[in-house]
Write a protein that holds these residues in place. Sequence first.
Motif, PDB file in Angstrom:
ATOM      1  N   TYR A 226       0.828  -1.206   0.000  1.00 24.26           N
ATOM      2  CA  TYR A 226       0.000   0.000   0.000  1.00 24.26           C
ATOM      3  C   TYR A 226       0.865   1.260   0.000  1.00 24.26           C
ATOM      4  O   TYR A 226       0.588   2.216  -0.737  1.00 24.26           O
ATOM      5  CB  TYR A 226      -0.921  -0.018   1.213  1.00 24.26           C
ATOM      6  CG  TYR A 226      -1.826   1.184   1.314  1.00 24.26           C
ATOM      7  CD1 TYR A 226      -2.939   1.320   0.483  1.00 24.26           C
ATOM      8  CD2 TYR A 226      -1.554   2.197   2.224  1.00 24.26           C
ATOM      9  CE1 TYR A 226      -3.763   2.431   0.566  1.00 24.26           C
ATOM     10  CE2 TYR A 226      -2.377   3.312   2.311  1.00 24.26           C
ATOM     11  CZ  TYR A 226      -3.485   3.413   1.484  1.00 24.26           C
ATOM     12  OH  TYR A 226      -4.278   4.517   1.562  1.00 24.26           O
ATOM     13  N   LYS A 227       1.934   1.279   0.819  1.00 31.02           N
ATOM     14  CA  LYS A 227       2.822   2.439   0.846  1.00 31.02           C
ATOM     15  C   LYS A 227       3.502   2.637  -0.504  1.00 31.02           C
ATOM     16  O   LYS A 227       3.641   3.769  -0.993  1.00 31.02           O
ATOM     17  CB  LYS A 227       3.864   2.259   1.944  1.00 31.02           C
ATOM     18  CG  LYS A 227       3.293   2.305   3.353  1.00 31.02           C
ATOM     19  CD  LYS A 227       4.393   2.115   4.392  1.00 31.02           C
ATOM     20  CE  LYS A 227       3.810   2.133   5.804  1.00 31.02           C
ATOM     21  NZ  LYS A 227       4.868   1.915   6.837  1.00 31.02           N
TER      22      LYS A 227
ATOM     23  N   SER B 263       1.637   6.648  -6.942  1.00 31.21           N
ATOM     24  CA  SER B 263       0.562   7.551  -7.342  1.00 31.21           C
ATOM     25  C   SER B 263       0.985   9.007  -7.190  1.00 31.21           C
ATOM     26  O   SER B 263       0.667   9.852  -8.030  1.00 31.21           O
ATOM     27  CB  SER B 263      -0.687   7.286  -6.508  1.00 31.21           C
ATOM     28  OG  SER B 263      -0.437   7.525  -5.134  1.00 31.21           O
TER      29      SER B 263
ATOM     30  N   GLN C 266       1.061   4.151  -2.953  1.00 26.31           N
ATOM     31  CA  GLN C 266       0.841   5.562  -2.678  1.00 26.31           C
ATOM     32  C   GLN C 266       1.997   6.410  -3.210  1.00 26.31           C
ATOM     33  O   GLN C 266       1.777   7.485  -3.791  1.00 26.31           O
ATOM     34  CB  GLN C 266       0.681   5.781  -1.170  1.00 26.31           C
ATOM     35  CG  GLN C 266      -0.599   5.196  -0.588  1.00 26.31           C
ATOM     36  CD  GLN C 266      -1.837   5.865  -1.137  1.00 26.31           C
ATOM     37  OE1 GLN C 266      -1.861   7.067  -1.386  1.00 26.31           O
ATOM     38  NE2 GLN C 266      -2.880   5.093  -1.343  1.00 26.31           N
ATOM     39  N   GLU C 267       3.244   5.934  -3.035  1.00 30.90           N
ATOM     40  CA  GLU C 267       4.393   6.661  -3.574  1.00 30.90           C
ATOM     41  C   GLU C 267       4.328   6.726  -5.099  1.00 30.90           C
ATOM     42  O   GLU C 267       4.640   7.761  -5.705  1.00 30.90           O
ATOM     43  CB  GLU C 267       5.687   5.991  -3.121  1.00 30.90           C
ATOM     44  CG  GLU C 267       5.925   6.069  -1.614  1.00 30.90           C
ATOM     45  CD  GLU C 267       7.163   5.300  -1.193  1.00 30.90           C
ATOM     46  OE1 GLU C 267       7.796   4.684  -2.089  1.00 30.90           O
ATOM     47  OE2 GLU C 267       7.490   5.303   0.010  1.00 30.90           O
TER      48      GLU C 267
END
Length: 339
Positions: free
Chosen positions: A228-229, A235, A232-233
Amino acid sequence: MSSSQRSEGSHAFFKKYISNKNSLMDFITRFNRALRHQRHNELVADHIDMNENPKVNTTWPMESQMVKLYTKKKWLEFQSEMIESHSYYVQQTFTEVASTVYHVMKFQSSSSSKPRVLMHDKQRDYISCSCRKFEFEGIPCRHMLAFFRINQVFHLPDTYILKRWTRDAKVGAIYALGEQNVIDDPNSEKYLMSRHSRLSYKASVLVDDASLSNERITFLDEQFDCIYKKIQEMSISTTCSDRSQRKKSIDETLGIIDPFVVRTKGCGKRLKSSKDKSTSNSRLCHGCGHRGVSHDKRNCPNLQQGVSSIRSNEDNHHISLDDTYEPNLGSIAGSNNMR
């Protein structure tokens, strides 16, 4: 027959939880409960297949082969058919260059019972039975197993093993949907649904396997956080790159200038205000050189002030002269009296 039975099977399953007297809200609650029970039973069955080994009743190599491939439920069905196959014998009735026909009958069958017909296609090396159990349920029937036993076929060919009944049925699912859309239109709705379905399937497989032990759950939970992290990076970086490209494209575009001034139709002279009118109607004073309304040399305040100052000066001058040369009337009168 298969499609109608599938519908009847789903009806029989949901009738355990739902009736025609349920309200809409009650129907949704009971429907979700039925799905939870079904998924729980599936997890229990997966746990049994992974940790339990059914017993083998004979020394036939085919039995040892299939006990490792089939799920427990299908293995019990296959084992039942295999045990019943020992009660049958096979008799060849007709042969040709491309195929051979066999009759399969019981040892203690009555005269009225009809034999099952086996067709052996020599070119494809494929056997079909008139009972159609393999086509209907997906496992070899007792008549086919009797033929394999008599012809000393010790291992079941892959043609008669359907993956849907094996323990590895959930592994390696293939999604052909959207293969051509990758080149044509990767942003199309059909392609997005295909990607979502593929990822959902993989995630569900991971969750099902990890939920069997606490160690797997902890490991999968940590990996989900890391993934997930990372997403997010990615995106954020994608958003920044899109903004820079958009700004660059805007800078590269031609500059927009003001349009030419065009005189509109019906445009006349500007209406003057009262102040403008008073300024335009003012007259030039030849006395002081200033402009003003009703202001000329005759009534110029500056000229009038200058004239009044001159007059006052003249008056003052006359007064001083009178004071200087005024005769002494008293002395004159006294001299007159003395005379």
